[in-house]
Design a protein around this motif. Structure first.
Motif, mmCIF file in Angstrom:
data_model
loop_
_atom_site.group_PDB
_atom_site.id
_atom_site.type_symbol
_atom_site.label_atom_id
_atom_site.label_comp_id
_atom_site.label_asym_id
_atom_site.label_seq_id
_atom_site.Cartn_x
_atom_site.Cartn_y
_atom_site.Cartn_z
ATOM 1 N N ASP A 43 0.614 -1.094 -0.139
ATOM 2 C CA ASP A 43 -0.228 0.002 0.139
ATOM 3 C C ASP A 43 0.743 1.373 0.474
ATOM 4 O O ASP A 43 1.828 1.366 0.618
ATOM 5 N N LEU A 44 -0.204 2.198 -0.737
ATOM 6 C CA LEU A 44 1.162 4.030 -0.365
ATOM 7 C C LEU A 44 1.081 4.329 0.709
ATOM 8 O O LEU A 44 1.829 5.118 0.950
ATOM 9 N N ILE A 87 5.099 3.002 1.654
ATOM 10 C CA ILE A 87 5.999 3.492 1.179
ATOM 11 C C ILE A 87 5.513 5.200 0.810
ATOM 12 O O ILE A 87 7.098 5.044 1.544
ATOM 13 N N ALA A 88 5.252 5.798 1.388
ATOM 14 C CA ALA A 88 4.951 7.094 1.891
ATOM 15 C C ALA A 88 5.896 6.940 3.196
ATOM 16 O O ALA A 88 5.898 8.581 3.089
ATOM 17 N N THR A 89 5.306 6.647 3.819
ATOM 18 C CA THR A 89 5.846 6.673 5.910
ATOM 19 C C THR A 89 6.798 6.610 5.471
ATOM 20 O O THR A 89 7.347 6.722 6.864
ATOM 21 N N CYS A 90 7.620 5.257 4.977
ATOM 22 C CA CYS A 90 9.230 4.589 5.249
ATOM 23 C C CYS A 90 10.073 5.755 4.698
ATOM 24 O O CYS A 90 11.012 5.556 4.802
ATOM 25 N N PHE A 91 10.000 6.257 3.096
ATOM 26 C CA PHE A 91 10.133 6.912 1.881
ATOM 27 C C PHE A 91 10.320 8.221 2.114
ATOM 28 O O PHE A 91 9.745 8.372 0.854
ATOM 29 N N GLY A 99 -5.318 4.199 2.453
ATOM 30 C CA GLY A 99 -4.151 5.234 3.670
ATOM 31 C C GLY A 99 -3.975 6.750 2.833
ATOM 32 O O GLY A 99 -5.037 6.810 2.030
ATOM 33 N N SER A 100 -4.287 7.667 3.549
ATOM 34 C CA SER A 100 -4.454 9.564 3.247
ATOM 35 C C SER A 100 -2.679 9.816 2.710
ATOM 36 O O SER A 100 -2.822 10.930 2.906
ATOM 37 N N ARG A 154 -1.889 11.104 -4.752
ATOM 38 C CA ARG A 154 -1.071 11.231 -4.014
ATOM 39 C C ARG A 154 0.293 11.687 -4.362
ATOM 40 O O ARG A 154 0.732 11.281 -2.976
ATOM 41 N N CYS A 155 0.866 12.075 -5.044
ATOM 42 C CA CYS A 155 2.054 13.083 -5.506
ATOM 43 C C CYS A 155 1.685 14.389 -5.759
ATOM 44 O O CYS A 155 1.899 14.623 -7.174
#
Length: 419
Positions: free
Chosen positions: A308-309, A312-316, A339-340, A370-371
């Motif tokens: 899930d994105l 990815i968004a949280t860790c990187f 997620g948001s 999301r980008c």
């Protein structure tokens, strides 16, 4: 042209590289012939450059190469790539190498000979910095005698070598930084094939088309690791956390370990690779400096696993280039939009499909939302030659959806790549 120093003419001829072109150009006048003899530093004989090579008899070809090489006096780079030519005389090839070895910095060698020519014995202990060896047999490496004190780059393709000799050869290069190993024939000493390589100076390793039980790589300063088309039961990298670029393409491996310290990873590129997402995520989750992530045609061992994105968004947080392939199996999308969190740093987004359906355009739209700082969108697609009416309609609907979508994202440059 008459005012050019012979040293400059020698550089001009060296940039031609191909022996045929060098010989033709140097025949123009006495000054250019002198430059060829005294100041030529690069020369290449490649059967792909000039088809006539394949039509000549081996004896005639040996004479031409011998005459050309022996007219020079300070070659630093020599390429002899005769892939589609019959076997050469070992004594003749040995003479070429003995004549040039004192000044050679680069040797690219792919010549079939009878018997085999021992390149290590001839060129060891000299000034060679780059060695590219193909279709050769390496036997009985003696690191104390066949040593390459200046070698920085070693490439072995389709060579026959034992696991012990391979390790000894790498150890015999105290300054080696780049190592490539392509489709080797590893001699087996027992039922299990194990390769152990150790070097404190290696920075880049590329391994292709190799089948092993166990591969241990100890490289404290390794920055780039690329595995392609390999079948391995066990692969372990022992280092000090210097790895920056990690790429896997069409690899089968049961146990994969790239070390505990992966904080310096900047690029992770995974394609055609079966993974267990929790284990893989655990392996790279500490790579907070990751800038490029590519997950393409990744196969999950567990049918319930999804990427899930939000993860990815949280860790990187510094991720700037994201590449994902669209994959729906049994109604489950492997790269979900849960997620948001926003991918604030992503400026390049690459998305692709192997089998398209109506949900693809909705998935693309969800990722665009999301980008917020996206600048470039690349869509990769596979279009079959024999298309049914339904496939044509699906592609038409997708095109219409993308046109409408990009009207809302005018700050993003779209690119389409179909195959």
């Amino acid at each position: 042209m008459d005012q050019l120093p012979v040293e400059v003419i020698g550089n001009i001829l060296s940039h031609l590289r191909a022996a045929r072109d060098v010989v033709i150009a140097s025949a123009s006048c006495r000054k250019w012939r002198l430059a060829c003899c005294k100041h030529l530093h690069t020369l290449s004989f490649n059967s792909k450059d000039w088809p006539i090579y394949r039509d000549l008899t081996t004896t005639r070809l040996e004479i031409l190469i011998t005459q050309t090489i022996f007219q020079t006096s300070g070659l630093q780079s020599l390429s002899i790539l005769m892939e589609d030519v019959d076997e050469f005389s070992a004594s003749t090839v040995t003479a070429w190498l003995l004549y040039t070895r004192e000044t050679l910095r680069q040797l690219h060698y792919n010549v079939k000979t009878t018997p085999n020519v021992n390149i290590l014995e001839i060129c060891g202990r000299h000034k060679l910095e780059i060695l590219d060896l193909a279709h050769n047999s390496i036997v009985g490496v003696e690191p104390n005698y066949q040593r390459f004190p200046c070698l920085k780059s070693l490439s072995l393709s389709y060579v026959s070598i034992s696991a012990l000799d391979l390790n000894l050869l790498v150890s015999a290069c105290p300054k080696i930084e780049t190592f490539e190993l392509v489709n080797p024939e590893i001699a087996m000493s027992d039922a299990q094939v194990t390769v152990e390589l150790s070097s404190s100076t290696l920075k880049s390793v590329y391994v292709e088309a190799i089948s092993l039980d166990k591969f241990l790589l100890e490289a404290d300063g390794l920055e780039c690791l690329h595995l392609k088309d390999c079948a391995l039961e066990f692969f372990e990298l022992i280092g000090k956390g210097t790895l920056k670029h990690f790429k896997i393409d069409d690899v089968s491996v049961i146990h994969l370990d790239i070390g505990e310290t992966v904080e310096n990873l900047e690029t992770v590129d995974i394609s055609n690779f079966p993974i267990i997402w929790p284990k893989f995520y655990q392996m790279i989750s500490r790579s907070s400096n990751l800038k490029r992530l590519r997950l393409w045609d990744v196969m999950f061992d567990d049918e319930d696993e999804v990427v899930d994105l939000e993860t990815i968004a949280t860790c990187f947080p510094y991720l700037s280039h994201l590449s994902l392939s669209y994959d729906v199996r049994d109604g489950v999308l492997y790269y979900g939009l849960q997620g948001s969190s926003y991918l604030e740093s992503v400026v390049v987004l690459e998305l692709g499909w192997t089998v398209i359906n109506d949900l693809f355009s909705h998935w693309v739209e969800g990722l665009l939302k999301r980008c917020p700082n996206l600048k470039k969108l690349v869509i990769h697609g596979i279009v079959s030659e024999a298309k049914s009416h339904e496939e044509c309609q699906m592609l038409a609907n997708f095109t219409t959806s993308m046109v409408e979508l990009m009207r809302r994202y005018t700050h993003v440059d779209p690119y389409f790549k179909y195959e």
